[in-house]
Scaffold this motif. Structure first.
Motif, PDB file in Angstrom:
ATOM      1  N   TYR A  50      -0.539   3.886   7.539  1.00  0.00           N
ATOM      2  CA  TYR A  50      -0.790   5.255   7.089  1.00  0.00           C
ATOM      3  C   TYR A  50       0.222   6.200   7.716  1.00  0.00           C
ATOM      4  O   TYR A  50       0.523   6.097   8.910  1.00  0.00           O
TER       5      TYR A  50
ATOM      6  N   SER B 256      -0.940   5.889   2.247  1.00  0.00           N
ATOM      7  CA  SER B 256      -1.015   4.552   2.854  1.00  0.00           C
ATOM      8  C   SER B 256      -0.232   3.540   2.021  1.00  0.00           C
ATOM      9  O   SER B 256       0.113   3.799   0.859  1.00  0.00           O
ATOM     10  N   LYS B 257      -0.005   2.375   2.657  1.00  0.00           N
ATOM     11  CA  LYS B 257       0.779   1.332   1.992  1.00  0.00           C
ATOM     12  C   LYS B 257       0.443  -0.006   2.644  1.00  0.00           C
ATOM     13  O   LYS B 257       0.306  -0.083   3.870  1.00  0.00           O
TER      14      LYS B 257
ATOM     15  N   THR C 104      -2.521  -2.412   6.404  1.00  0.00           N
ATOM     16  CA  THR C 104      -2.322  -1.141   5.713  1.00  0.00           C
ATOM     17  C   THR C 104      -1.821  -0.117   6.728  1.00  0.00           C
ATOM     18  O   THR C 104      -2.447   0.094   7.767  1.00  0.00           O
TER      19      THR C 104
ATOM     20  N   ASN D  75       0.775   7.166  11.437  1.00  0.00           N
ATOM     21  CA  ASN D  75      -0.441   7.803  11.942  1.00  0.00           C
ATOM     22  C   ASN D  75      -1.465   6.777  12.413  1.00  0.00           C
ATOM     23  O   ASN D  75      -2.127   6.964  13.426  1.00  0.00           O
TER      24      ASN D  75
ATOM     25  N   TYR E  95      -0.892  14.754   5.611  1.00  0.00           N
ATOM     26  CA  TYR E  95      -1.894  14.579   4.552  1.00  0.00           C
ATOM     27  C   TYR E  95      -1.397  15.185   3.251  1.00  0.00           C
ATOM     28  O   TYR E  95      -0.607  16.134   3.249  1.00  0.00           O
TER      29      TYR E  95
ATOM     30  N   SER F 119      -5.994  13.074   1.164  1.00  0.00           N
ATOM     31  CA  SER F 119      -5.934  11.798   1.871  1.00  0.00           C
ATOM     32  C   SER F 119      -4.612  11.658   2.618  1.00  0.00           C
ATOM     33  O   SER F 119      -3.651  12.394   2.363  1.00  0.00           O
ATOM     34  N   LEU F 120      -4.601  10.690   3.530  1.00  0.00           N
ATOM     35  CA  LEU F 120      -3.381  10.334   4.240  1.00  0.00           C
ATOM     36  C   LEU F 120      -2.719   9.207   3.457  1.00  0.00           C
ATOM     37  O   LEU F 120      -3.339   8.177   3.196  1.00  0.00           O
TER      38      LEU F 120
ATOM     39  N   ASN G 241       4.668  10.092   3.381  1.00  0.00           N
ATOM     40  CA  ASN G 241       5.337   9.276   2.361  1.00  0.00           C
ATOM     41  C   ASN G 241       6.792   8.989   2.717  1.00  0.00           C
ATOM     42  O   ASN G 241       7.312   7.900   2.427  1.00  0.00           O
TER      43      ASN G 241
END
Length: 343
Positions: free
Chosen positions: A266, A235-236, A264, A305, A159, A232-233, A269
């Protein structure tokens, strides 16, 4: 007849009048005696001596627009002695002051004797402490940006915290010139629970710190700010690709399709940066006709995740292979030729 003569007798009325006079005299004397005792009691209560200690704000007589003054207590103890009524009235009204007179003093450290103003002259008093040691400095103010600090180790694994928002982004520091010049930053320290996964909103007390992280003795305005820290976690959004797996029947051809084009993902990065698409394996073992499968995406990439949506519908279309169709046609032609020769 005897009673009639008694009522008509002058001596009867004289004796009766005497008795009434004696009774009235006794009643009046008893009332006066009670009032005297009551007055003595009241006078004793009024004139009784008592002692009481009060906490009184300390007031400074100084040019606070020019000087910044430190080292004095907010309140001092004043012990009053005198009549109970006067002490009680004084304690209830607090109609006096305790003053530190600094009018003729300049920059430096001074020991000042405290004085009272407004106490009744019939009271005796003592002030503790009798003197205070104060420091007078040239006054200075400075506007500074507020830095938000928090422990990144308190965030849940993978996170991340976003950019914090504050109810006000700057604070005014006021104090002695020497202290103001020591200020390196004004910080708002957020305290987070372990494994924090949700946004944080806190009312935070501001601190002025020097370059070594020590607190600087100045007044900050405002004293507190509201800080909101988004958590937040990462995401992409990536496209979905389908990969055929399993034991394949050579005589069949499989076509894989899905209406879900993107998902999406998660995760950290560092993981997301290496992902351009999500490859989903589709097992076609044992499938000989058109089929629709619902696939769980949670285990597709163990470094992630989670994936949203969590499942995917895939349509498996089955057709005969070209080689299989060609073999069938050849067999049919050979069978037809054999029949003609027999004829």
């Amino acid at each position: 007849m005897h009673f009639d003569k008694l009522w008509e007798s002058k001596w009867f009325y004289r004796i009766l009048a005497l008795l009434l006079a004696i009774g009235l005299f006794a009643y009046v004397n008893a009332e006066n005696l009670n009032n005297t005792r009551q007055n003595r009691t009241n006078n004793t209560a009024i004139t009784a001596t008592t002692t009481r200690t009060l906490k009184v704000p300390l007031q400074l007589n100084a040019n606070t627009d020019k000087y910044f003054i430190t080292g004095y207590p907010d309140k001092v103890s004043v012990t009053l002695s005198g009549s109970a009524s006067l002490v009680t009235v004084t304690a209830n009204t607090m109609n006096f002051r305790v003053i530190a007179e600094l009018g003729g003093l300049g920059v430096g450290t001074h020991t000042v004797k405290l004085k009272e103003d407004g106490l009744n002259k019939d009271l005796t008093y003592s002030i503790k402490p009798e003197t205070v040691k104060i420091k007078i400095q040239d006054r200075k103010s400075l506007q500074l940006p507020i830095q938000v600090k928090y422990n990144k180790d308190s965030l849940a694994p993978d996170y991340e915290a976003g950019t914090p928002s504050l109810s006000t982004v700057t604070a005014e520091a006021t104090g002695g010139k020497g202290e103001i010049d020591r200020i390196y930053q004004v910080v708002a320290n957020i305290v987070m629970a372990r494994n924090t996964k949700a946004d944080v909103s806190q009312q935070v007390l501001l601190q002025a710190l020097d370059e070594k992280g020590n607190t600087v003795n100045v007044v900050l305005s405002p004293e507190t700010v509201t800080v909101k820290l988004p958590v937040s976690l990462p995401s992409k959004k990536v496209p979905v690709t389908l990969k055929q797996t399993g034991t394949v029947n050579d005589s069949l051809v499989y076509a894989l399709t899905t209406s879900t084009k993107n998902v999406t993902v998660y995760g950290a990065n560092a993981v997301l940066n290496k992902i351009d698409s999500l490859e989903v394996p589709v097992d076609v073992s044992g499938i000989t006709e058109n089929t629709t499968k619902t696939l769980d995406l949670s285990g597709v990439d163990t470094k992630l995740n989670k994936v949203s949506p969590a499942s995917l519908k895939v349509t498996i279309s089955v057709a005969k292979s070209a080689a299989s169709s060609s073999s069938s046609s050849s067999a049919e032609r050979a069978s037809s030729s054999s029949s003609s020769d027999n004829d």
